[in-house]
Design a protein around this motif. Structure first.
Motif, PDB file in Angstrom:
ATOM      1  N   THR A  61       0.840  -1.201   0.000  1.00  0.00           N
ATOM      2  CA  THR A  61       0.000   0.000   0.000  1.00  0.00           C
ATOM      3  C   THR A  61       0.879   1.257   0.000  1.00  0.00           C
ATOM      4  O   THR A  61       2.101   1.185   0.148  1.00  0.00           O
ATOM      5  CB  THR A  61      -0.911   0.039   1.239  1.00  0.00           C
ATOM      6  OG1 THR A  61      -0.088   0.149   2.412  1.00  0.00           O
ATOM      7  CG2 THR A  61      -1.771  -1.210   1.333  1.00  0.00           C
ATOM      8  N   ASP A  71      -4.672  -7.940  -8.350  1.00  0.00           N
ATOM      9  CA  ASP A  71      -4.702  -6.856  -9.325  1.00  0.00           C
ATOM     10  C   ASP A  71      -3.972  -5.615  -8.822  1.00  0.00           C
ATOM     11  O   ASP A  71      -3.824  -5.404  -7.618  1.00  0.00           O
ATOM     12  CB  ASP A  71      -6.150  -6.489  -9.659  1.00  0.00           C
ATOM     13  CG  ASP A  71      -6.896  -7.636 -10.327  1.00  0.00           C
ATOM     14  OD1 ASP A  71      -6.269  -8.674 -10.638  1.00  0.00           O
ATOM     15  OD2 ASP A  71      -8.118  -7.482 -10.539  1.00  0.00           O
ATOM     16  N   ARG A  72      -3.590  -4.754  -9.780  1.00  0.00           N
ATOM     17  CA  ARG A  72      -2.932  -3.501  -9.449  1.00  0.00           C
ATOM     18  C   ARG A  72      -3.890  -2.528  -8.772  1.00  0.00           C
ATOM     19  O   ARG A  72      -3.474  -1.634  -8.053  1.00  0.00           O
ATOM     20  CB  ARG A  72      -2.353  -2.854 -10.712  1.00  0.00           C
ATOM     21  CG  ARG A  72      -1.266  -3.655 -11.375  1.00  0.00           C
ATOM     22  CD  ARG A  72      -0.855  -3.080 -12.713  1.00  0.00           C
ATOM     23  NE  ARG A  72      -0.238  -1.764 -12.583  1.00  0.00           N
ATOM     24  CZ  ARG A  72      -0.782  -0.631 -13.013  1.00  0.00           C
ATOM     25  NH1 ARG A  72      -1.978  -0.639 -13.608  1.00  0.00           N
ATOM     26  NH2 ARG A  72      -0.163   0.535 -12.863  1.00  0.00           N
ATOM     27  N   ASN A  73      -5.192  -2.719  -9.024  1.00  0.00           N
ATOM     28  CA  ASN A  73      -6.197  -1.862  -8.390  1.00  0.00           C
ATOM     29  C   ASN A  73      -7.252  -2.723  -7.701  1.00  0.00           C
ATOM     30  O   ASN A  73      -7.192  -3.948  -7.730  1.00  0.00           O
ATOM     31  CB  ASN A  73      -6.835  -0.912  -9.402  1.00  0.00           C
ATOM     32  CG  ASN A  73      -7.546  -1.646 -10.527  1.00  0.00           C
ATOM     33  OD1 ASN A  73      -8.140  -2.713 -10.332  1.00  0.00           O
ATOM     34  ND2 ASN A  73      -7.495  -1.085 -11.732  1.00  0.00           N
ATOM     35  N   ASN A  75     -10.593  -2.638  -8.373  1.00  0.00           N
ATOM     36  CA  ASN A  75     -11.837  -2.501  -9.127  1.00  0.00           C
ATOM     37  C   ASN A  75     -12.612  -3.812  -9.252  1.00  0.00           C
ATOM     38  O   ASN A  75     -13.833  -3.842  -9.076  1.00  0.00           O
ATOM     39  CB  ASN A  75     -11.538  -1.931 -10.519  1.00  0.00           C
ATOM     40  CG  ASN A  75     -12.800  -1.566 -11.267  1.00  0.00           C
ATOM     41  OD1 ASN A  75     -13.667  -0.886 -10.729  1.00  0.00           O
ATOM     42  ND2 ASN A  75     -12.926  -2.024 -12.498  1.00  0.00           N
ATOM     43  N   ASP A  81     -11.658   1.892  -8.334  1.00  0.00           N
ATOM     44  CA  ASP A  81     -10.651   1.969  -9.392  1.00  0.00           C
ATOM     45  C   ASP A  81      -9.461   2.802  -8.941  1.00  0.00           C
ATOM     46  O   ASP A  81      -9.134   3.837  -9.543  1.00  0.00           O
ATOM     47  CB  ASP A  81     -11.267   2.547 -10.664  1.00  0.00           C
ATOM     48  CG  ASP A  81     -10.367   2.375 -11.873  1.00  0.00           C
ATOM     49  OD1 ASP A  81      -9.427   1.557 -11.791  1.00  0.00           O
ATOM     50  OD2 ASP A  81     -10.601   3.059 -12.886  1.00  0.00           O
ATOM     51  N   SER A  82      -8.815   2.359  -7.879  1.00  0.00           N
ATOM     52  CA  SER A  82      -7.625   3.036  -7.351  1.00  0.00           C
ATOM     53  C   SER A  82      -6.489   2.033  -7.246  1.00  0.00           C
ATOM     54  O   SER A  82      -6.706   0.870  -6.864  1.00  0.00           O
ATOM     55  CB  SER A  82      -7.901   3.630  -5.965  1.00  0.00           C
ATOM     56  OG  SER A  82      -8.885   4.634  -6.041  1.00  0.00           O
ATOM     57  N   LEU A  83      -5.281   2.472  -7.573  1.00  0.00           N
ATOM     58  CA  LEU A  83      -4.119   1.604  -7.472  1.00  0.00           C
ATOM     59  C   LEU A  83      -3.851   1.245  -6.012  1.00  0.00           C
ATOM     60  O   LEU A  83      -4.061   2.058  -5.101  1.00  0.00           O
ATOM     61  CB  LEU A  83      -2.892   2.297  -8.052  1.00  0.00           C
ATOM     62  CG  LEU A  83      -2.897   2.582  -9.554  1.00  0.00           C
ATOM     63  CD1 LEU A  83      -1.647   3.363  -9.945  1.00  0.00           C
ATOM     64  CD2 LEU A  83      -2.988   1.288 -10.353  1.00  0.00           C
ATOM     65  N   VAL A  84      -3.369   0.023  -5.802  1.00  0.00           N
ATOM     66  CA  VAL A  84      -2.980  -0.397  -4.457  1.00  0.00           C
ATOM     67  C   VAL A  84      -1.948   0.569  -3.891  1.00  0.00           C
ATOM     68  O   VAL A  84      -2.015   0.971  -2.722  1.00  0.00           O
ATOM     69  CB  VAL A  84      -2.414  -1.831  -4.483  1.00  0.00           C
ATOM     70  CG1 VAL A  84      -1.881  -2.219  -3.103  1.00  0.00           C
ATOM     71  CG2 VAL A  84      -3.471  -2.819  -4.953  1.00  0.00           C
TER      72      VAL A  84
END
Length: 254
Positions: A61, A71-73, A75, A81-84
């Protein structure tokens, strides 16, 4: 001491060798509608169904908390829909999937695995961070999981983890590493969806662990199951006995 040895003996007998083929549960366990990827229910099902190992996806994080998330996000399961890497743990820990599951910290997963199931780590952390990588190893040591652990590494992290945990390799990589003066077959394992009988024979002579891969982005699709059924048959004919797979393909190797 006698009590500890008895517990260890029962664990080895009932969990690690309960099936002729050893199975590694892909994406955090037995994944279905009620147990999403890298969730506690998925992990618990893998333990209950006597998988040999569970593969977990490791990410970081924004405030450097190690979590298990493919996943990278967020979603796909959490609708965010936010990046880790752009979210702090204080926000991540509030997320809930449609099944009511939450994001797990890496340490929490290791706590659940201790003396129950081994771990394969898919390291999805970008870049090189020695103190962070050392923290990963320290947590594995804390829960007595490092000695048996496997890692799918990154180019940036390979030199740090080499010799500290078994790293996934293709045969080409293994043959290149054999030229290194520090080569040790115990530091690596052969990992691929396409492994020939000759590959297995070669690896066994070197003392290198062999792991076949049976996973698909959409494992419940009919065409995915047909493809993986054929792939499983080929791997079995080649002599592969350890499989990292989606739970939808478990029957193909039993």
């Amino acid at each position: 001491m006698k009590t500890w040895l008895l517990v260890l003996s029962l664990f080895v007998g009932s969990t690690l060798y309960s099936q002729s083929n050893r199975l590694i549960a892909h994406r955090g366990g037995v994944v279905d509608e009620s147990s999403p990827e890298n969730s506690l229910p998925a992990l618990q099902k893998a333990i209950e169904q006597h998988y040999w190992m569970v593969e977990i996806d490791l990410r970081l994080t924004a405030d450097s908390v190690l979590i298990t998330q493919h996943d990278r996000n967020f979603n796909r399961y959490f609708g965010v829909d936010s990046l880790v890497t752009a979210m702090n743990w204080s926000a991540v820990q509030k997320l809930r999937s449609n099944a009511g599951t939450r994001v797990l910290q890496f340490e929490e997963v290791l706590q659940q695995c201790q003396q129950k199931i081994h771990v394969m780590i898919d390291n999805k952390i970008q870049g090189f961070n020695e103190s962070l990588f050392q923290r990963v190893l320290s947590l594995l040591d804390k829960y007595q999981l490092r000695e048996s652990a496997l890692m799918i590494g990154t180019d940036e992290s390979t030199e740090f983890f080499r010799g500290k945990i078994k790293l996934s390799c293709t045969r080409k990589q293994l043959e290149e590493y054999q030229q290194r003066p520090d080569f040790n077959p115990a530091h690596y394992y052969l990992f691929s969806s396409q492994i020939s009988k000759e590959d297995v024979t070669w690896a066994e002579k070197q003392g290198i662990l062999v792991v076949g891969v049976l996973n698909h982005r959409n494992p419940n699709l009919a065409e995915a199951k047909e493809k993986m059924k054929l792939q499983a048959a080929e791997l079995i004919r080649s002599g592969v006995r350890i499989f990292q797979l989606d739970s939808a393909f478990k029957d193909f190797v039993n």
